[in-house]
Motif scaffolding. Structure first.
Motif, PDB file in Angstrom:
ATOM      1  N   PHE A  78     -42.607  17.215  29.770  1.00 26.67           N
ATOM      2  CA  PHE A  78     -41.644  16.665  30.718  1.00 26.67           C
ATOM      3  C   PHE A  78     -40.347  17.458  30.685  1.00 26.67           C
ATOM      4  N   ALA A  79     -39.859  17.794  29.486  1.00 25.68           N
ATOM      5  CA  ALA A  79     -38.620  18.560  29.353  1.00 25.68           C
ATOM      6  C   ALA A  79     -38.775  19.956  29.952  1.00 25.68           C
ATOM      7  N   PHE A  80     -39.939  20.584  29.731  1.00 25.41           N
ATOM      8  CA  PHE A  80     -40.178  21.898  30.309  1.00 25.41           C
ATOM      9  C   PHE A  80     -40.131  21.854  31.835  1.00 25.41           C
ATOM     10  N   VAL A  81     -40.766  20.840  32.422  1.00 26.97           N
ATOM     11  CA  VAL A  81     -40.790  20.714  33.880  1.00 26.97           C
ATOM     12  C   VAL A  81     -39.381  20.566  34.432  1.00 26.97           C
ATOM     13  N   LEU A  82     -38.584  19.701  33.821  1.00 26.51           N
ATOM     14  CA  LEU A  82     -37.227  19.478  34.314  1.00 26.51           C
ATOM     15  C   LEU A  82     -36.368  20.732  34.207  1.00 26.51           C
ATOM     16  N   ALA A  83     -36.518  21.460  33.094  1.00 26.78           N
ATOM     17  CA  ALA A  83     -35.730  22.678  32.911  1.00 26.78           C
ATOM     18  C   ALA A  83     -36.161  23.771  33.889  1.00 26.78           C
ATOM     19  N   ALA A  84     -37.470  23.947  34.057  1.00 22.82           N
ATOM     20  CA  ALA A  84     -37.965  24.998  34.948  1.00 22.82           C
ATOM     21  C   ALA A  84     -37.668  24.703  36.407  1.00 22.82           C
ATOM     22  N   ALA A  85     -37.510  23.420  36.755  1.00 25.87           N
ATOM     23  CA  ALA A  85     -37.254  23.054  38.153  1.00 25.87           C
ATOM     24  C   ALA A  85     -35.848  23.422  38.605  1.00 25.87           C
ATOM     25  N   VAL A  86     -34.903  23.557  37.669  1.00 25.58           N
ATOM     26  CA  VAL A  86     -33.508  23.830  38.054  1.00 25.58           C
ATOM     27  C   VAL A  86     -33.373  25.151  38.805  1.00 25.58           C
TER      28      VAL A  86
END
Length: 400
Positions: A259-267
């Motif tokens: 979940f953290a990876f997805v949020l960071a990569a989405a920025v």
């Protein structure tokens, strides 16, 4: 045809955009760690084996109060013509009620504090969202949406930070969240001096939307966001269960890291998409594409037989929906037809954030026991596909 502001190439100061994005991240930090980590832990300590039922009551009541308060304070900020004072008052109340949670000695007291906290939180967030519509021209709304993508990532990072072993106890965590929220929101209240754009305060919808019924883009944008939010809420609530249906070895820590990876990569994806939308003059197209990519991700998840395929589908879905929700928040400001009702109308759009929490449990109960998670994923894929089609037609209409 462009608005006068667009014709003149007028742009809001980058300094204000950054301060606003910081404040928007602060609003996410105000509720994400509290609702996802601190409140459930507090309820477990207080209610014991009845924690799920008590948390359900709190969540349901909070969603109702949040929905009403967001509309009410958006409307009040419209009537008073002053967004800043409502944001400031909401900030003070949000922090005060957050710190007061440590005084709650029963589930009833906690419920009362939570409901009043929701009122103050939405007193801050409703006018804050409308403030962007007052002073960010259409030519920068894509970039604004990209900057707003930092908010969910900031909420997740703060949740991880405050729960680090040995950093702080239950009450200390509340103080940490309160301090971070104040540090994020106060700068725009103190130093945010946006350039005025009188054109944005006009009650006539400018630009290509004049060629169509001004209510159609609004209705399509609202329906599309609701469809995507239902899918996102379902995955947020039942993601761990679904992953364990694929691989029993999947842990909550694995889910948190993904979940953290997805949020960071989405920025960066949101920033690039928003910037492209501004330069190309295609504000709605990235939304349609993101919803379509979410559909593809959900279909992968529906067909997944192994963990790698399941992870690939979820990462695609998570990236697409995070970009979608960030850009949608800013582009909604483009289609609202009446500046004098901007805060109220954004409050109505906020229902797309709260209504899914009332729909998803019943949808899941009706589908999963009888048909399994693959059918649920297929239904959610259908919803996001409808959202993509609605937005594609809106994009074409606005370019005529």
């Amino acid at each position: 045809m462009n608005t006068p502001a667009q014709q003149a190439g007028a742009r809001q100061a980058t300094r204000f955009l950054l301060l606003y994005a910081l404040a928007w991240a602060g609003s996410a930090i105000a509720y994400v760690p509290f609702l996802t980590v601190l409140l459930p832990l507090r309820v477990t300590d207080m209610a014991g084996s009845a924690d799920v039922r008590v948390l359900g009551y709190l969540t349901f009541g909070g969603a109702i109060f949040a929905s009403v308060a967001n509309i009410a304070f958006g409307w009040l900020s419209d009537r008073t013509g002053n967004r800043r004072i409502w944001v400031a008052t909401g900030l003070v109340g949000t922090i005060a009620l957050l710190l007061a949670v440590q005084l709650a000695e029963s589930a009833i007291m906690l419920l009362g504090l939570l409901l009043v906290w929701q009122v103050f939180l939405n007193m801050m967030m409703g006018p804050l969202s409308a403030w962007a519509g007052d002073c960010v021209p259409d030519s920068q709304k894509g970039v604004l949406g990209g900057l707003m993508a930092f908010a969910p990532a900031a909420g997740a990072v703060t949740s991880a930070l405050i729960t680090m072993p040995g950093l702080a106890g239950p009450d200390g965590r509340l103080w940490l969240v309160a301090g971070i929220v104040a540090a994020c929101v106060l700068p725009v209240l103190i130093a945010g001096r946006p350039k005025p754009f009188p054109e944005l305060m006009s009650d006539t919808l400018g630009g290509p939307a004049e060629a169509v019924d001004s209510t159609k883009p609004v209705k399509r944008m609202w329906a599309a966001r609701l469809a995507v939010q239902i899918s996102e809420a379902a995955l947020f609530a039942y993601l761990l269960y679904w992953f364990r249906s694929i691989d029993e070895g999947m842990t909550d820590a694995d889910i948190a890291r993904t979940f953290a990876f997805v949020l960071a990569a989405a920025v960066p994806l949101a920033l690039l998409s928003g910037r492209w939308a501004d330069r190309a003059g295609r504000p709605i197209m990235p939304l349609a594409i993101s919803a379509l990519m979410a559909t593809v991700g959900l279909m992968f998840m529906s067909l997944a037989q192994g963990l790698l395929f399941a992870l690939a589908g979820y990462i695609l879905f998570g990236l697409a929906t995070t970009v979608f929700l960030s850009l949608h928040s800013s582009q909604t400001l483009r289609v609202l037809p009446r500046a004098r009702h901007r805060g109220r109308d954004l409050g109505i759009f906020n229902l797309t954030n709260t209504v899914p929490s009332l729909i998803v449990p019943w949808l899941t109960i009706a589908v999963v026991p009888a048909f399994g998670y693959p059918v649920l994923m297929a239904i959610l894929a259908g919803l996001t596909l409808v959202a993509s089609l609605l937005l594609a037609s809106t994009s074409r209409a606005l370019r005529r």
